[in-house]
Design a protein around this motif. Structure first.
Motif, short mmCIF file in Angstrom:
data_model
loop_
_atom_site.label_atom_id
_atom_site.label_comp_id
_atom_site.label_asym_id
_atom_site.label_seq_id
_atom_site.Cartn_x
_atom_site.Cartn_y
_atom_site.Cartn_z
N MET A 1 0.81 -1.22 0.00
CA MET A 1 0.00 0.00 0.00
C MET A 1 0.85 1.27 0.00
O MET A 1 0.34 2.37 -0.20
CB MET A 1 -0.94 0.00 1.20
CG MET A 1 -1.94 -1.15 1.20
SD MET A 1 -2.90 -1.28 -0.32
CE MET A 1 -3.78 0.24 -0.28
N GLY A 2 2.16 1.13 0.25
CA GLY A 2 3.05 2.29 0.24
C GLY A 2 3.09 3.05 1.54
O GLY A 2 3.61 4.17 1.59
N GLY A 3 2.55 2.46 2.61
CA GLY A 3 2.58 3.12 3.92
C GLY A 3 1.92 4.48 3.87
O GLY A 3 0.88 4.67 3.24
N ARG A 4 2.56 5.46 4.50
CA ARG A 4 2.00 6.81 4.59
C ARG A 4 2.42 7.71 3.42
O ARG A 4 2.19 8.91 3.45
CB ARG A 4 2.44 7.47 5.90
CG ARG A 4 1.95 6.73 7.13
CD ARG A 4 2.33 7.42 8.42
NE ARG A 4 3.72 7.88 8.42
CZ ARG A 4 4.20 8.83 9.21
NH1 ARG A 4 3.41 9.43 10.06
NH2 ARG A 4 5.46 9.17 9.15
N THR A 5 3.02 7.13 2.38
CA THR A 5 3.54 7.95 1.28
C THR A 5 2.45 8.48 0.35
O THR A 5 2.69 9.42 -0.39
CB THR A 5 4.55 7.17 0.43
OG1 THR A 5 3.86 6.09 -0.24
CG2 THR A 5 5.71 6.62 1.26
N GLY A 6 1.30 7.82 0.35
CA GLY A 6 0.23 8.25 -0.55
C GLY A 6 0.28 7.58 -1.92
O GLY A 6 -0.57 7.84 -2.77
N SER A 7 1.26 6.72 -2.14
CA SER A 7 1.39 5.98 -3.40
C SER A 7 1.65 4.52 -3.09
O SER A 7 2.25 4.20 -2.07
CB SER A 7 2.55 6.52 -4.25
OG SER A 7 2.34 7.86 -4.59
N THR A 8 1.24 3.65 -3.99
CA THR A 8 1.43 2.21 -3.78
C THR A 8 2.84 1.79 -4.19
O THR A 8 3.57 2.54 -4.85
CB THR A 8 0.43 1.41 -4.62
OG1 THR A 8 0.74 1.60 -6.01
CG2 THR A 8 -1.01 1.81 -4.33
N LEU A 9 3.18 0.56 -3.84
CA LEU A 9 4.46 -0.02 -4.25
C LEU A 9 4.60 0.04 -5.77
O LEU A 9 5.66 0.39 -6.29
CB LEU A 9 4.55 -1.46 -3.75
CG LEU A 9 5.81 -2.23 -4.12
CD1 LEU A 9 6.23 -3.13 -2.96
CD2 LEU A 9 5.62 -3.06 -5.36
N VAL A 10 3.53 -0.30 -6.49
CA VAL A 10 3.56 -0.28 -7.96
C VAL A 10 3.84 1.13 -8.47
O VAL A 10 4.69 1.33 -9.34
CB VAL A 10 2.24 -0.83 -8.54
CG1 VAL A 10 2.18 -0.65 -10.05
CG2 VAL A 10 2.07 -2.31 -8.17
N ASP A 11 3.14 2.12 -7.92
CA ASP A 11 3.37 3.51 -8.33
C ASP A 11 4.80 3.93 -8.05
O ASP A 11 5.44 4.59 -8.88
CB ASP A 11 2.40 4.46 -7.62
CG ASP A 11 0.96 4.26 -8.05
OD1 ASP A 11 0.73 3.80 -9.19
OD2 ASP A 11 0.07 4.56 -7.23
#
Length: 157
Positions: free
Chosen positions: A105-115
């Motif tokens: 989910m990308g944690g708190r970054t606001g973007s996913t691993l894929v993004d």
């Protein structure tokens, strides 16, 4: 005032260890570490990700002699961590489904691993951010950042 914690990135560890091809900022990083130790205004944590990535960089060195020398320095630093003599402590993590879910989910970054992968933020860098996020979730009264030379990672740190 919140206690400050800095997660040590692979770029910092490689410079401190003098990993050939990965230590072009060694003098600057050594000076920064000395300043941090003297100021005593933050605690340093070594993320598991930095340990694994640094070990991989060492294993990929082309020369057997430099690979051994660097691996011995690395093992010595890790031994210091185990014995509590290093300038940082190990960030102990639980590698479980919740950790992987946060990574995806990308944690708190606001973007996913894929993004992030599409934008060239590697899984190792993202995992350091997840380690930081999970540390913050289990600790109160702390401000946590990442000590890194990587500009993209620093933008999230």
């Amino acid at each position: 005032m919140a206690r400050r914690v800095e997660f040590v990135d692979t770029s910092i560890l490689c410079n401190l260890l003098g990993v050939p091809g990965k230590c072009q900022d060694r003098e600057k990083v050594v000076k920064q570490l000395q300043d941090k130790e003297q100021a005593r205004d933050c605690d340093l944590l070594l993320p598991m990700t930095a340990v694994l990535e640094t070990g991989n960089h060492i294993a990929q060195l082309p020369g057997g002699r430099e690979r051994r020398t660097c691996a011995e320095r690395f093992a010595g630093v890790l031994r210091m961590v185990v014995e509590g003599k290093a300038p940082w402590a190990l960030n102990e993590i639980e590698w479980d489904a919740a950790h992987l879910d946060m990574l995806i989910m990308g944690g708190r970054t606001g973007s996913t691993l894929v993004d992030h992968a599409c934008n060239r933020l590697g899984c190792g860098d993202l995992n350091i951010l997840i380690e930081r996020d999970r540390y913050l979730a289990r600790t109160s009264g702390v401000e946590a950042t990442v000590w890194t030379l990587d500009e993209l990672l620093a933008s999230y740190a």
